[in-house]
Write an enzyme that holds these catalytic residues in place. Structure first.
Site, PDB file in Angstrom:
ATOM      1  N   ASP A  68     -18.051  13.241 -21.325  1.00 53.97           N
ATOM      2  CA  ASP A  68     -18.738  13.383 -20.032  1.00 53.97           C
ATOM      3  C   ASP A  68     -20.007  14.217 -20.187  1.00 53.97           C
ATOM      4  O   ASP A  68     -21.075  13.873 -19.672  1.00 53.97           O
ATOM      5  CB  ASP A  68     -17.798  13.969 -18.956  1.00 53.97           C
ATOM      6  CG  ASP A  68     -17.035  15.196 -19.426  1.00 53.97           C
ATOM      7  OD1 ASP A  68     -17.088  15.532 -20.624  1.00 53.97           O
ATOM      8  OD2 ASP A  68     -16.370  15.835 -18.579  1.00 53.97           O
ATOM      9  N   LYS A  97     -12.781  13.179 -25.984  1.00 55.70           N
ATOM     10  CA  LYS A  97     -12.307  13.768 -24.726  1.00 55.70           C
ATOM     11  C   LYS A  97     -11.059  14.584 -25.081  1.00 55.70           C
ATOM     12  O   LYS A  97      -9.956  14.356 -24.563  1.00 55.70           O
ATOM     13  CB  LYS A  97     -12.014  12.632 -23.720  1.00 55.70           C
ATOM     14  CG  LYS A  97     -11.675  13.108 -22.325  1.00 55.70           C
ATOM     15  CD  LYS A  97     -12.852  13.680 -21.551  1.00 55.70           C
ATOM     16  CE  LYS A  97     -12.385  14.258 -20.225  1.00 55.70           C
ATOM     17  NZ  LYS A  97     -13.435  15.024 -19.516  1.00 55.70           N
ATOM     18  N   TYR A 152      -9.593  -1.082 -27.003  1.00 56.18           N
ATOM     19  CA  TYR A 152      -9.967  -2.492 -27.018  1.00 56.18           C
ATOM     20  C   TYR A 152      -8.889  -3.352 -27.658  1.00 56.18           C
ATOM     21  O   TYR A 152      -8.755  -4.526 -27.327  1.00 56.18           O
ATOM     22  CB  TYR A 152     -11.271  -2.689 -27.803  1.00 56.18           C
ATOM     23  CG  TYR A 152     -12.526  -2.555 -26.994  1.00 56.18           C
ATOM     24  CD1 TYR A 152     -12.844  -1.354 -26.380  1.00 56.18           C
ATOM     25  CD2 TYR A 152     -13.393  -3.627 -26.860  1.00 56.18           C
ATOM     26  CE1 TYR A 152     -14.005  -1.226 -25.655  1.00 56.18           C
ATOM     27  CE2 TYR A 152     -14.562  -3.505 -26.131  1.00 56.18           C
ATOM     28  CZ  TYR A 152     -14.863  -2.304 -25.525  1.00 56.18           C
ATOM     29  OH  TYR A 152     -16.014  -2.187 -24.808  1.00 56.18           O
ATOM     30  N   ASP A 209     -19.169   2.131 -26.615  1.00 54.68           N
ATOM     31  CA  ASP A 209     -19.632   1.030 -25.767  1.00 54.68           C
ATOM     32  C   ASP A 209     -20.451   1.587 -24.603  1.00 54.68           C
ATOM     33  O   ASP A 209     -21.561   1.142 -24.328  1.00 54.68           O
ATOM     34  CB  ASP A 209     -18.426   0.240 -25.238  1.00 54.68           C
ATOM     35  CG  ASP A 209     -18.855  -0.859 -24.281  1.00 54.68           C
ATOM     36  OD1 ASP A 209     -19.799  -1.588 -24.625  1.00 54.68           O
ATOM     37  OD2 ASP A 209     -18.268  -0.977 -23.187  1.00 54.68           O
ATOM     38  N   ASP A 228     -25.007   1.860 -24.148  1.00 51.19           N
ATOM     39  CA  ASP A 228     -25.803   1.292 -23.050  1.00 51.19           C
ATOM     40  C   ASP A 228     -26.703   2.366 -22.436  1.00 51.19           C
ATOM     41  O   ASP A 228     -27.875   2.119 -22.126  1.00 51.19           O
ATOM     42  CB  ASP A 228     -24.897   0.726 -21.933  1.00 51.19           C
ATOM     43  CG  ASP A 228     -24.605  -0.758 -22.111  1.00 51.19           C
ATOM     44  OD1 ASP A 228     -24.562  -1.207 -23.278  1.00 51.19           O
ATOM     45  OD2 ASP A 228     -24.416  -1.448 -21.094  1.00 51.19           O
TER      46      ASP A 228
HETATM   47  C1  IPM Z   1     -20.870  -4.802 -26.416  1.00 52.88           C
HETATM   48  C2  IPM Z   1     -20.293  -5.600 -25.290  1.00 52.88           C
HETATM   49  C3  IPM Z   1     -18.907  -6.049 -25.673  1.00 52.88           C
HETATM   50  C4  IPM Z   1     -18.064  -4.810 -25.887  1.00 52.88           C
HETATM   51  C5  IPM Z   1     -18.233  -6.999 -24.669  1.00 52.88           C
HETATM   52  C6  IPM Z   1     -19.100  -8.184 -24.352  1.00 52.88           C
HETATM   53  C7  IPM Z   1     -16.870  -7.408 -25.135  1.00 52.88           C
HETATM   54  O1  IPM Z   1     -20.301  -4.873 -24.115  1.00 52.88           O
HETATM   55  O2  IPM Z   1     -20.996  -5.348 -27.532  1.00 52.88           O
HETATM   56  O3  IPM Z   1     -21.199  -3.637 -26.197  1.00 52.88           O
HETATM   57  O4  IPM Z   1     -17.550  -4.235 -24.928  1.00 52.88           O
HETATM   58  O5  IPM Z   1     -17.920  -4.407 -27.045  1.00 52.88           O
HETATM   59 MN    MN Z   2     -21.268  -2.926 -24.272  1.00 51.70          MN
END
Ligand code: IPM
Ligand code: MN
Length: 358
Positions: A225, A192, A142, A249, A253
């Site tokens: 993975d 990884k 990042y 990240d 999710d």
């Molecule tokens: C998160 C989001 C952010 C990230 C984006 C919006 C920059 O996806 O907080 O997970 O990738 O960190």
């Molecule tokens: Mn995210």
């Protein structure tokens, strides 16, 4: 006590969900005798519209002078086609870096009253799921060097770099170990290492650091993975997971979706001090903004985390969490978590119901 909280409402549903959290914090203040002062500042798309940049200097200053920061969400279709440097996301990345928030904790917890919201089979989640992802937040790909160019051999090209130092890996390992000491005394470190040099250093450093400073902790390695697969195959095996910025990240999710209710999950971002940034895991949901249907619970729980982790107010945090639990048990639901036979309410009503039960 007096606490100064900067509220970064952001875009989309951000202002609505922050309003819900403020309502609940005010109820907590009243009951426990604290003064929470709220100062609103701009970040993301709304900052681009008003100041031309996603993170105005003034916002950074206010955050650095605050006791803690509550954030709604940033982004929306309106700003999707701007150049990268003036996109809303840049504001979020910028404030994380400016506040030195290297540790992002994202607990994905299945609420028992919402167990059937999970897309996984009931047998897989019936004993409860609580995956706590500890994501490194200010390093890796990042923030690594990047570039783009053009040459006659490859044509147009672009590159990003994943780079981690031992010090960066050690400090996030410490956070994961501290958390695990209060829980299962086990961490799963995700990398990884079969391909990436940065992952091999990650793995070596996590083991060396944990062994030296937290000998009681068991460290298990898992390739990213495989982790993605294991989260849907057997989510109950996870407790504390520590990983890099980008893997965290992606996996957070996935873990959030396993709980079936991303509208319920909060996260904290902290550095070396007690000042942190607290936000829901979900995004700005521009499609439902302004309709008062967004679920404010994730932001309310983010506020609860702030009370506990930045201000040391454990009783107050527990009061919010049990108010949420009670409202769910009574059958109140916002649209995103609506179930047969439940009572559907608007976002602001949900916040009011929780505030009343403090
Ligand atoms: C998160 C989001 C952010 C990230 C984006 C919006 C920059 O996806 O907080 O997970 O990738 O960190
Ligand atoms: Mn995210």
């Amino acid at each position: 006590m007096n606490y100064n909280i900067v509220v970064l409402d952001g875009d989309g549903i951000g202002p609505e969900i922050c309003a819900g959290a403020i309502k609940v914090l005010n109820a907590v203040g009243k009951k426990f005798g604290h003064d929470f002062n709220f100062e609103h500042r701009l970040i993301g798309g709304c900052a681009i519209d008003k100041c031309g940049v996603p993170l105005p200097e003034e916002t950074v200053k206010a955050c650095l002078a605050s006791d803690s920061v509550l954030l709604g969400a940033v982004g929306g279709y309106k700003w999707d086609n701007l150049p990268v440097d003036v996109r809303p996301e840049k504001g979020l990345l910028g404030i994380r870096k400016a506040m030195g928030l290297y540790s992002n904790i994202r607990p994905a917890k299945l609420w028992s009253s919402l167990a059937n919201a999970s897309p996984l089979k009931y047998e897989l989640v019936k004993d409860g799921v609580e995956i706590i992802i500890v994501r490194e937040l200010t390093g890796g790909i990042y923030f690594g060097e990047r570039g783009k160019g053009f040459d006659t051999m490859s044509g147009e090209y672009a590159w990003d770099t994943e780079k981690y130092s031992v010090a960066e890996i050690e400090r996030i390992t410490r956070i994961a170990c501290e958390l695990a000491m209060k829980r299962s005394k086990k961490i799963i470190s995700v990398d990884k290492a079969n391909v990436l040099e940065s992952s091999r250093l990650w793995r070596k450093t996590v083991h060396a650091y944990a062994q030296k400073h937290y000998p009681e902790i068991t460290v298990e390695d898992m390739l990213v993975d495989n982790t993605a697969m294991q989260i849907v195959k057997n989510p109950a095996q996870f407790d504390v997971v520590v990983t890099s910025n980008i893997f965290g990240d992606i996996l957070s999710d996935e873990a959030a979706q396993v709980t079936g209710s991303i509208g319920m999950l909060a996260s904290s971002s902290l550095g070396d001090g007690t000042r942190g940034l607290y936000e829901p895991i979900h995004g700005s949901a521009p499609d439902i903004a302004g309709k008062d249907i967004a679920n404010p619970v994730a932001t309310i729980l983010a506020a609860a985390m702030m009370l506990r982790d930045s201000f040391g107010l454990t009783k107050e945090c527990a009061a919010i969490e049990s108010a949420v639990q009670k409202v769910l048990e009574e059958g109140w639901r916002t649209a995103d978590i609506m179930q047969d036979g439940a009572k559907k309410v608007k976002g602001s009503e949900m916040a009011a119901l929780i505030a009343e039960r403090i």
